[in-house]
Design a protein around this motif. Structure first.
Motif, PDB file in Angstrom:
ATOM      1  N   GLY B 255       0.818  -1.203   0.000  1.00  0.00           N
ATOM      2  CA  GLY B 255       0.000   0.000   0.000  1.00  0.00           C
ATOM      3  C   GLY B 255       0.858   1.262   0.000  1.00  0.00           C
ATOM      4  O   GLY B 255       0.634   2.192  -0.780  1.00  0.00           O
ATOM      5  N   SER B 256       1.878   1.267   0.864  1.00  0.00           N
ATOM      6  CA  SER B 256       2.755   2.447   0.943  1.00  0.00           C
ATOM      7  C   SER B 256       3.468   2.673  -0.372  1.00  0.00           C
ATOM      8  O   SER B 256       3.565   3.791  -0.874  1.00  0.00           O
ATOM      9  CB  SER B 256       3.823   2.231   2.031  1.00  0.00           C
ATOM     10  OG  SER B 256       3.224   1.837   3.223  1.00  0.00           O
ATOM     11  N   ILE B 257       3.976   1.575  -0.949  1.00  0.00           N
ATOM     12  CA  ILE B 257       4.794   1.724  -2.151  1.00  0.00           C
ATOM     13  C   ILE B 257       3.952   2.180  -3.335  1.00  0.00           C
ATOM     14  O   ILE B 257       4.360   3.035  -4.113  1.00  0.00           O
ATOM     15  CB  ILE B 257       5.511   0.392  -2.470  1.00  0.00           C
ATOM     16  CG1 ILE B 257       6.533   0.081  -1.370  1.00  0.00           C
ATOM     17  CG2 ILE B 257       6.179   0.428  -3.828  1.00  0.00           C
ATOM     18  CD1 ILE B 257       7.107  -1.311  -1.431  1.00  0.00           C
ATOM     19  N   PHE B 258       2.749   1.602  -3.459  1.00  0.00           N
ATOM     20  CA  PHE B 258       1.952   1.885  -4.640  1.00  0.00           C
ATOM     21  C   PHE B 258       1.020   3.090  -4.486  1.00  0.00           C
ATOM     22  O   PHE B 258       0.349   3.470  -5.442  1.00  0.00           O
ATOM     23  CB  PHE B 258       1.151   0.645  -5.046  1.00  0.00           C
ATOM     24  CG  PHE B 258       2.012  -0.470  -5.573  1.00  0.00           C
ATOM     25  CD1 PHE B 258       3.101  -0.192  -6.406  1.00  0.00           C
ATOM     26  CD2 PHE B 258       1.751  -1.789  -5.252  1.00  0.00           C
ATOM     27  CE1 PHE B 258       3.909  -1.208  -6.884  1.00  0.00           C
ATOM     28  CE2 PHE B 258       2.550  -2.809  -5.738  1.00  0.00           C
ATOM     29  CZ  PHE B 258       3.631  -2.512  -6.553  1.00  0.00           C
ATOM     30  N   ALA B 259       0.989   3.706  -3.299  1.00  0.00           N
ATOM     31  CA  ALA B 259       0.117   4.872  -3.109  1.00  0.00           C
ATOM     32  C   ALA B 259       0.613   6.053  -3.933  1.00  0.00           C
ATOM     33  O   ALA B 259      -0.172   6.776  -4.549  1.00  0.00           O
ATOM     34  CB  ALA B 259       0.045   5.245  -1.634  1.00  0.00           C
TER      35      ALA B 259
END
Lengths: 723, 723
Positions: B255-259
């Motif tokens: 989630g963090s990476i693709f946000a």
């Protein structure tokens, strides 16, 4: 005492009476499944009948005497499934299995042995003369007459080697191959070198002879279509498969099948020589050496002068006629009794046929002035045959060509006889995997035959059927093994010098053989080194190293393999660990099994979360009093926060094993058996991976409790006692 | 009592006191291997200490309370070898394993959830308008203005579906995917149909979105080199692998990476729309619908008249904007608490963003008169951006292109969130292999993630990266699952009609959703049937059949798997068969093990010839009195004239098993463990094949006695007592 007992149990005092007396039969719907047994009742263990001897007699097992059964041929067919189809396919291809006692009948008569064991040697007359002339022609057409002295030298060498081997046969009636003779007299290393050289030679012989047979076929105009890309290679492999299947049918049968083409060639070759000699010396009074001419009088330019080195190279090439001479000496045990005498006679016949054919063809080549075809389209022997079978005899030409084709292909068959036998000897001495020493269904060494076929096929496919350049490779190996074998024989006679009067004569004969073959080996190695002999020089030591590695492994296994179980039952203290997934039926049965053996039973459950833990603990408390698992069995729960199942279990088992090293630790694992492959992926292979890991730990015994899905209704399990 | 006992054994009366009191340590060179245990002495079995509980504490296991251990993270690293390298490689790639208790921390905030769960839906604005216009243009440029009413219809549909789903979320806070809702309300079959449709959709989404991202990249002049043959497909698979690895790091981290890229696109798209609207209506006062023109004013010929069917097809194509709308409703359990409230808010945001972007882009396409490029080199959205970001704003054009590229690729990520979750639900309900329900090291459903990646990669490689024509396939599945889910909700409310006042309002909302999505599904299926929808129509039933097959298998296993061991230890009568190769060390130890358990031990030897028989009988007589194997153990020899080893043994074991079916039969097999693969072929795998065959016979227990080559001198076995 139930009905079964009353029929099959015999009181102890009668126990030693013969099996004939105890033919009790159980009632059953299938009479073939009836078994007769001998069981002793009334032991001092009240709760357990004591079973002393059980001698079943389905159709497949026959009772011979108390404690001795015999497997009948009824057991050979697998009961069902794919293996049964395979069994009958194999039977159709290679015939019904033969019992070990039939080995005697599988021996070869002299006539068949000559066909099987000399096709390699005799086939070489089809190309040896040409191989020799192919070198001489580098010095121009005029130097081709040198073929005469070179051929005489080769025939003399053949005679020496044949006489040498005829001495080896009675000295080693158990099969006097170079490996045995060299190992016995010169030491293991010499034996292994000879064996490596021969194994390489056999594989190359199969590839080269099959490929050259097919090449000969495709050079006939009608079969030109075979030149399509890769077709030859596939045809080669197809031929290898056919020869393999025939050889798997056993030595005797392959001898029968392959005798016809071998004798066909021998007869037709002698016929050609007779006709040729008659034409040359009776009809035309030709001089011995005519002037040479090439096909269509194509020009030949000498590229080098005639030199000793060139003549030696020509001689070395001509020596390809000698490959296969050792086959009879290797194969003595394949002969009918008296083996040694029959083998010697056959060797004499082979050497005579080979010498006469080679000499005759050389003379006719000289009288007809036939030179190798610079374009390479027609072989010398084909030119010769065309020359001789001209006019009214033209009809014989295609027949003779067919004979050449068959003998070239069948040269492979000699390797099929010798490779498996040599491999079996190496396996027996722990230098190759033991599988090579087992006789297959038809008493042939199946693994050796199949291995040879696979290696030869790989060579053929890799080189796409063009294996001509491999010919240079194998003469080195052949002569190396000749030399080792003959030198070994010299030492053999030296050892027997006090016992045997004629030792000196024998030693001189073998010594001459050893010296000449050593000389030839050196000539071949030096003249052919660059063009391929170097590969063999590298391969032989590698193979010898492999033999030694295998030997070291087997020796270590024989000496050292171990497990930690005490040798006396009284010294064994049992400790059972039973990993359980929950209190399901199989876990309860496994625990019951363990508890029936010892009180020292630990049930282990790996819990993924605390719900899981609660659930299993509750079920445990509920079931424990109802089933055999009493309070002596303790439940250990391992929480696994990282969701690993095998790692915590393994660690726990290791710790227990380390701590209680004086106990014999058995781990009980359920093994779930599913019928279909696709069903496998539906079950986590935890038990399997656990087992694989446990088996690598010395001294932990793993018991598999197989679980099945009952396939019929009557196999459905009864419900367990409810808690 | 030896030293070990005095330190680690605790008298029974103290047994229940806490583990803290029993920290005895054994002397040892490795403190990490010290174990503390609790063993009870003085049982009524004099010869065996009774081991009650062993609680080891290597670093890897921690004692929690009596009978309860906990695996620590120290046990995660395998002790040595290749698996250790693999462990650390995996750790570097996907991070350190997470404990199950950390699951709560892995939940998503609304901001991250929006990024993960709506990238699929939001990315569709990049192509939905064009898909719609691509159909309309068949009726000529003039018919393109129909995009306005069609877009309004799609936005209304979106609103209906979003409101419908916002009702599903609180009703199914455990994850209200179509599968659950349909299964709960319409029955298992409806649930499985929805699940099959969704699984297909997810795989297609990954392939199509990754491929379209790469295609967009390669259409930028600088990256034209990517058009080299097969390069795109490999780049696609590379991207799939990267997305897979990031997803294996866990939901939160992916989630963090693709946000970042998701929000980058949302912001830049809104910026473009704002600029475009400002230019159109504030700067230039353009009419809403400008006249359409193609790039370079290429001619467009109408191939058909405007018809209801054409408009429906255009509408069906435009509905591709709706794929991915269900993702948030499926993924409720991934949200931080309160899950339902957060999910509803996120759904509202997603629908608003999607509606605004789609509407804005449609309006700007109209005002700028942009038509699809007949040559297909520039997308409508790229033309639009180039139009809007002209002059001083040209700087933003490549940034916007980058945004499109990223969001298209990341649309795949929504499938990575939903596919594994749906698969885990199916596995939990026994419709897929249970492996899909296990959380991996990072609490993600690893098997599901990897399976999705493999299937998508296969599609990409098979179609060589050109998966455009797969787009038509999946809208059917999406709307089918929408319909099933919404219909299920209608029934849900109907059931709750007595409990919940507002049931009618809710039912009407979901009913409207169900009707409209059913209509769309029918439109898509009928307009797209020939171009690909038929594949889905075939695939869905096949998948449902597979689910049912797996379910039937698991049910059968749960109900019926069994083994024939009695459930009470007292009922077990042991009978051991020990096949022996001779009287070697391991055979003696195996016999000793069997004899320590029961008197009913039969040793069986298969003799290849009578020499073999004599040899084994002689050794047997010599050894028997010296070791624990006494006269109670009888030796049976089976002569095997056909040299088969396993067949006679199996027949014998079968007969004994059949005859003594009330005994629990255990077959003891030596299992020879070698360290190297090459050593395996040196040993006949008789024991292994025997075991494989035995395990298929219900009720025969197979015990493996592992044998090892000791690797160190101190492990060398002591010599056995000599006879």
């Amino acid at each position: 005492m139930d009905q079964r007992d009353s029929q099959i149990l015999i009181p102890e005092e009668n126990g030693n009476q013969s099996a004939q007396m105890s033919k009790g039969f159980i009632d059953g719907d299938d009479p073939a499944r009836i078994a007769r047994t001998e069981v002793i009742k009334g032991s001092k263990y009240p709760s357990h009948e004591r079973i002393r001897t059980i001698r079943p007699s389905r159709k497949a097992l026959e009772s011979v005497s108390p404690g001795l059964l015999k497997a009948t041929d009824a057991m050979l067919a697998p009961p069902h499934g794919g293996s049964r189809i395979w069994f009958y396919t194999k039977r159709a291809l290679i015939g019904a299995p033969l019992a070990t006692s039939q080995a005697e009948h599988e021996r070869l008569t002299k006539v068949k042995a000559l066909a099987v064991l000399s096709s390699d040697a005799i086939s070489s007359v089809a190309y040896a003369t040409e191989a020799c002339m192919g070198i001489l022609i580098f010095a121009g057409l005029s130097s081709l007459h040198m073929i005469l002295p070179i051929s005489i030298a080769i025939i003399v060498l053949l005679a020496i080697v044949a006489v040498s081997y005829s001495q080896t046969i009675p000295a080693y009636p158990g099969g006097g191959g170079s490996y045995i003779v060299a190992k016995d007299n010169l030491g293991t290393n010499a034996g292994l070198i000879a064996a490596a050289a021969l194994l390489i030679d056999y594989v190359l012989t199969v590839s080269v002879s099959v490929a050259s047979g097919v090449q000969n076929l495709s050079s006939i105009p009608f079969f030109h279509f075979l030149n399509a890309p890769h077709l030859e290679a596939f045809l080669d492999v197809g031929l290898v498969i056919i020869i393999t299947v025939v050889n798997l049918r056993g030595v005797r049968e392959s001898g029968s099948i392959f005798a016809i083409p071998t004798y066909f060639f021998i007869v037709s070759a002698f016929f050609m020589i007779a006709v040729g000699l008659f034409e040359a010396f009776v009809l035309h009074h030709q001089p011995l050496v005519a002037s040479f001419h090439t096909i269509n009088n194509q020009a030949v330019h000498a590229t080098e002068g005639i030199s000793v080195f060139l003549i030696l190279r020509a001689f070395a090439s001509g020596c390809s006629a000698m490959t296969g001479v050792e086959a009879i000496s290797n194969g003595v045990p394949a002969f009918k009794k008296p083996e040694a005498k029959n083998a010697r006679t056959t060797l004499f016949w082979m050497a005579s046929i080979l010498g006469l054919l080679f000499g005759g063809i050389t003379i006719l080549t000289l009288t007809n002035g036939i030179a190798p075809d610079p374009s390479g389209t027609q072989t010398v022997i084909a030119q010769l045959a065309a020359h001789i079978f001209s006019g009214p005899l033209a009809f014989f030409f295609p027949l003779f060509q067919l004979g050449i084709l068959l003998i070239l292909t069948l040269a492979a068959n000699t390797s099929y006889a010798d490779f498996p036998r040599l491999a079996s000897l190496l396996a027996r001495d722990n230098f190759l995997p033991h599988q090579f020493a087992f006789r297959g269904d038809r008493l042939a060494f199946s693994i050796g035959i199949v291995s040879l076929a696979i290696m030869a096929s790989i060579l053929l496919l890799v080189f796409d059927g063009s294996v001509d350049h491999l010919i240079d490779l194998y003469a080195v190996g052949v002569f190396l093994s000749f030399t080792l074998s003959q030198s070994g024989m010299v030492l053999h006679w030296w050892r027997l010098r006090t016992e045997q009067k004629s030792w000196l004569r024998s030693a001189i004969i073998n010594g001459t053989g050893a010296l000449t073959t050593a000389l030839v080996a050196i000539i071949i190695a030096s003249t052919k080194f660059v063009s391929g002999a170097w590969i063999v020089v590298i391969l032989i030591p590698l193979l010898v190293l492999m033999f030694m590695g295998i030997h070291a492994h087997y020796k270590r296994v024989e000496r050292e393999r171990t497990t930690n179980i005490p040798a006396r039952p009284a010294d064994i203290k049992h400790l059972f660990i039973v990993p359980i997934a929950g209190m399901d039926r199989v876990s309860i049965q496994s625990l019951s099994y363990a508890r029936s053996i010892t009180d020292n039973v630990i049930a282990v459950h790996v819990a993924m979360d605390s719900d899981d833990e609660q659930r299993v603990r509750a079920a445990w408390k509920q079931w424990r009093p109802n089933i055999g698992v009493d309070e002596k069995t303790e439940l250990i729960i391992i929480e696994s926060p990282y969701r690993s199942l095998t790692r915590p279990l393994l660690t726990y088992i290791d710790t227990v094993h380390e701590l209680y090293s004086d106990y014999t630790l058995t781990v009980l694992l359920p093994e779930f058996i599913v019928g279909h492959l696709w069903e496998h992926i539906l079950h986590n292979q935890t038990a399997l991976s656990l087992k694989a890991a446990l088996l690598f730990r010395p001294g932990i015994i793993v018991t598999s409790v197989p679980q099945h899905l009952p396939s019929r209704m009557q196999d459905m399990p009864e419900p367990l006692p409810t808690p």
